[in-house]
Design a protein around this motif. Structure first.
Motif, PDB file in Angstrom:
ATOM      1  N   ASP A 365       0.845  -1.193   0.000  1.00  0.00           N
ATOM      2  CA  ASP A 365       0.000   0.000   0.000  1.00  0.00           C
ATOM      3  C   ASP A 365       0.882   1.244   0.000  1.00  0.00           C
ATOM      4  O   ASP A 365       1.000   1.949   0.984  1.00  0.00           O
ATOM      5  N   SER A 366       1.473   1.474  -1.158  1.00  0.00           N
ATOM      6  CA  SER A 366       2.467   2.551  -1.244  1.00  0.00           C
ATOM      7  C   SER A 366       1.823   3.926  -1.061  1.00  0.00           C
ATOM      8  O   SER A 366       2.477   4.884  -0.667  1.00  0.00           O
ATOM      9  N   LYS A 367       0.513   3.998  -1.320  1.00  0.00           N
ATOM     10  CA  LYS A 367      -0.177   5.279  -1.182  1.00  0.00           C
ATOM     11  C   LYS A 367      -0.260   5.673   0.299  1.00  0.00           C
ATOM     12  O   LYS A 367       0.078   6.787   0.688  1.00  0.00           O
ATOM     13  N   THR A 368      -0.718   4.723   1.102  1.00  0.00           N
ATOM     14  CA  THR A 368      -0.865   4.988   2.528  1.00  0.00           C
ATOM     15  C   THR A 368       0.483   5.209   3.204  1.00  0.00           C
ATOM     16  O   THR A 368       0.631   6.105   4.035  1.00  0.00           O
ATOM     17  N   LYS A 370       3.240   6.272   2.007  1.00  0.00           N
ATOM     18  CA  LYS A 370       4.071   7.063   1.106  1.00  0.00           C
ATOM     19  C   LYS A 370       5.130   7.839   1.861  1.00  0.00           C
ATOM     20  O   LYS A 370       6.296   7.853   1.490  1.00  0.00           O
ATOM     21  N   GLU A 436      -8.953  -3.610  -0.538  1.00  0.00           N
ATOM     22  CA  GLU A 436      -9.119  -2.166  -0.774  1.00  0.00           C
ATOM     23  C   GLU A 436     -10.539  -1.687  -0.492  1.00  0.00           C
ATOM     24  O   GLU A 436     -10.797  -0.488  -0.491  1.00  0.00           O
TER      25      GLU A 436
END
Length: 663
Positions: A365-368, A370, A436
């Motif tokens: 979960d690279s978005k969370t 980041k 997700e």
RNA sequence: AGGGGAGUAGCUCAAUCGGAUAGAGCAACGGUUUUCUAAACCGUAGGUUGUGGGUUCGAGUCCCGCCUUCCCUGCCA
């Protein structure tokens, strides 16, 4: 014509007017029309800002507004369009609008505001109590918020499944069990006339007190002054904050860290040597090994607590379609963690403990993740016993096995944000495609003036006691007021409705993510009329639940006194006044308020809506007489009242509040 | 230290996608009851939206710095 159609037609017509005025450029679509309200109602019924059109029409907003107004042709819907600066103000046909609004509400009744069926299933978990102590104000925020969100999503058109995950296993449960075993003398909730959850909670507190005693003794024996260390840490923190000199600051920080470390070391050392804590751990081990005696005690005490919870849920109006119990789900989590280790997505350390690496969480979960790298997270202890997140892995998998879900929501406090980020990422790592679709609905803490709510310390506000006290205050108010005409045997019911509405609106009327301040001292003495009381945290006057209920009750009173019923066959031209139109405009906004609340998981869109509506109702009420000599006027205004009552009813139901007919 | 919230009237809170004069309630002050329930209504007063920059036709709202505060960074839950 119903409201939806009216609004669509209105937008289409306005759009045509705009496009007629600018025939040489590409047409604007009705969806681009954004209505807002003019600063005051004399300026029009709707306002449209022209800034967004500037690009497409290649003209300045002010010029666009003037051009539109100049080219406007009146219709059955729109009587006037007026340019004011960069705004176009729209005057609509009031008679038609009034009729459309009233007929829509009267036709749809309980379904007015309901969203279209989405054919999607949402599971919402809320409440999630620990079975070792009674509920406090923090839990109330969760329960009331969760129930309201569930109602709103349902009304908006989702299929909603409400579930409760009961944290019924673990060291904290063993603490109250052990204390009961040691000092309970075979008491039961029945034998001492106590509610089961309060009864068990007593032993949880007792355990903590005894452990604290042991700790103080231990510190004394080792000649360690814990109090002094605590003040030292506090002072150091202050000094660090106020220190301007960098080098000095660094030194202070080091000193602070060392002091904190020494306290921590003492605590760890104490716990690993504590007789009492050791007994609790031993009990946990026995529980995990299915020891018959421990399991029997556990079952008995949990049943007591759950009895108490069910009573409180019943009172609050919290409902659940399904209960999950951590004691049933943790082994499923364990299984998946072990499988993950086998597959190699989790790491098994030499001591057999299983971990998920921060790296893989971040990759999943690279978005969370980041902006930072999470630390490695333990999923299973070396001795094979599970931790908190293990059971959540199991429970969430089980939820998706039980039902195919389009959304899986968790109403849990903001302090667990990282926990849920980690959980969802882990489920992704385990290759569950639905990871997700999981969402943490986080909400702010409930604080007292002196700080956090703490179950084990004295600083807690008990849920049952709070409700009881509020009910008593309402009864006092009702008894003191001669004008209130309620049957003796109904007073308790009405008082309950009013007290709960006050409490619920207080909790729901602030943004979900915001922390909430509750001052119990101000809240409790609020009926005596003294000035301290009137500033009470949970009041019954002003922007409150009872205010909305009062609006409803007044309308009921009108119908009762006039022995009247409402009909839609009225002269709608009568409802032209500023006050009447304002009410009807607000009534027409209800579906949008529902949509906002649903799309943001935020009941406070409904609370502010209902308060606004009720204010407009009273404003109308103050200026116009409903029961008038003129029959036509009377019928039209009765209809207006009926429509408002219906919307209040629908909105309050979403928030889990009853509307008494007298109060 | 790093990550995430929050900071708006004396207090508790609002403010649709960045839009016209930042709104309510409480507290303060003044008024309203032979007329549908005064848990109500009307009026007065109360603001440099923490602070300094930036983005643009326009910023409480978006971006950057700083200050204050809460939460998290547990083999607690």
């Amino acid at each position: 014509m119903l409201l939806q159609e009216f609004t669509n037609k209105l937008k289409t017509e306005i759009c045509q007017n705009i496009n007629n005025a600018f025939s040489d450029v590409e047409d604007i679509s009705p969806d681009a029309i954004q209505f807002s309200a003019p600063p005051n109602s004399d300026m029009g019924d709707y306002a449209i800002a022209c800034f967004p059109f500037a690009k497409a029409l290649k003209k300045a907003p002010v010029a666009i507004a003037t051009d539109i107004a100049a080219n406007f042709t009146p219709s059955s819907l729109v009587s006037k369009m007026q340019a004011v600066g960069p705004y176009i103000n729209v005057f609509i046909n009031k008679t038609l609008f009034s009729e459309v609004v009233c007929r829509t509400v009267m036709k749809e009744e309980k379904d007015y505001g309901r969203g279209e069926k989405k054919n999607k299933t949402v599971m919402i978990e809320y409440s999630s109590p620990n079975t070792n102590k009674p509920l406090h104000l923090g839990h109330l925020r969760n329960n009331i918020l969760g129930m309201a969100i569930a109602n709103i999503l349902d009304f908006y058109g989702y299929e909603v499944i409400k579930v409760n995950l009961v944290n019924d296993r673990g060291i904290h449960i063993c603490k109250s069990m052990l204390a009961y075993e040691k000092w309970g003398n075979g008491e039961t909730p029945e034998s001492c006339g106590e509610k089961g959850d309060h009864f068990v909670g007593k032993y949880y507190v007792l355990f903590d007190n005894k452990l604290e005693e042991e700790k103080q003794q231990c510190a004394k024996d080792q000649k360690i002054d814990l109090e002094k260390l605590a003040t030292e840490i506090g002072d150091l923190k202050k000094q660090v904050r106020n220190c301007k000199d960098a080098a000095q600051k660094k030194e202070l920080r080091k000193k602070l860290k060392d002091t904190e470390k020494s306290v921590e070391d003492f605590n760890n050392d104490f716990l690993s040597n504590s007789k009492l804590y050791g007994d609790a751990l031993a009990m946990l081990k026995k529980w995990e090994n299915n020891d018959a005696e421990v399991r029997a005690l556990w079952k008995k005490m949990n049943a007591w607590v759950m009895d108490g919870f069910h009573e409180t849920y019943g009172k609050l109006g919290c409902e659940f379609d399904k209960f999950y119990f951590e004691s049933d789900t943790f082994s499923l989590g364990k299984k998946h963690v072990e499988e993950g280790a086998q597959k190699g997505v989790f790491a098994k350390h030499d001591d057999n403990s299983i971990w998920v690496s921060g790296e893989s969480l971040k990759k999943q979960d690279s978005k969370t993740f980041k902006k930072f790298s999470p630390k490695d997270k333990l999923l299973l202890r070396a001795d094979g016993t599970s931790v908190y997140i293990t059971q959540d892995i199991g429970t969430t998998i089980l939820k998706h096995k039980d039902k195919e879900l389009d959304q899986c929501l968790f109403v849990v406090g903001e302090e667990q944000e990282l926990h849920f980020k980690t959980l969802f990422s882990i489920l992704g790592i385990l290759d569950f495609s639905w990871w997700e679709k999981c969402r943490h609905i986080s909400y702010g803490m409930v604080n007292l003036p002196e700080g956090k709510l703490k179950s084990r310390k004295g600083t807690r506000v008990d849920a049952d006691e709070l409700v009881k006290e509020m009910e008593q205050r309402v009864v006092d108010i009702i008894t003191a007021n001669e004008k209130i005409d309620i049957e003796e045997d109904q007073i308790a019911n009405v008082a309950e409705d009013i007290a709960l509405a006050a409490l619920k609106l207080f909790l729901l009327n602030i943004s979900r993510e915001k922390a909430l301040l509750f001052d119990p001292h101000k809240a409790i003495s609020s009926d005596s009329g003294d000035s301290a009381g009137k500033s009470g945290a949970i009041a019954f006057t002003g922007d409150t639940g009872p205010y909305i209920q009062y609006g409803y009750a007044r309308i009921c009173g009108i119908f009762r006194n006039a022995n009247a019923t409402a009909t839609t066959e009225v002269d709608y031209a009568i409802l032209h006044s500023k006050e009447e139109q304002a009410v009807l405009q607000k009534v027409a906004d209800f579906p949008q308020a529902v949509a906002n609340a649903a799309e943001n998981d935020s009941p406070h869109f409904i609370t502010t809506y209902l308060l606004d509506l009720t204010k407009l109702l009273f404003k109308f009420y103050g200026v116009h007489q409903v029961i008038s000599d003129d029959e036509e006027t009377k019928q039209a205004r009765l209809l207006l009242c009926k429509v408002v009552a219906q919307v209040i009813h629908n909105g309050m139901k979403l928030l889990g509040m009853n509307v008494p007919e007298r109060m």
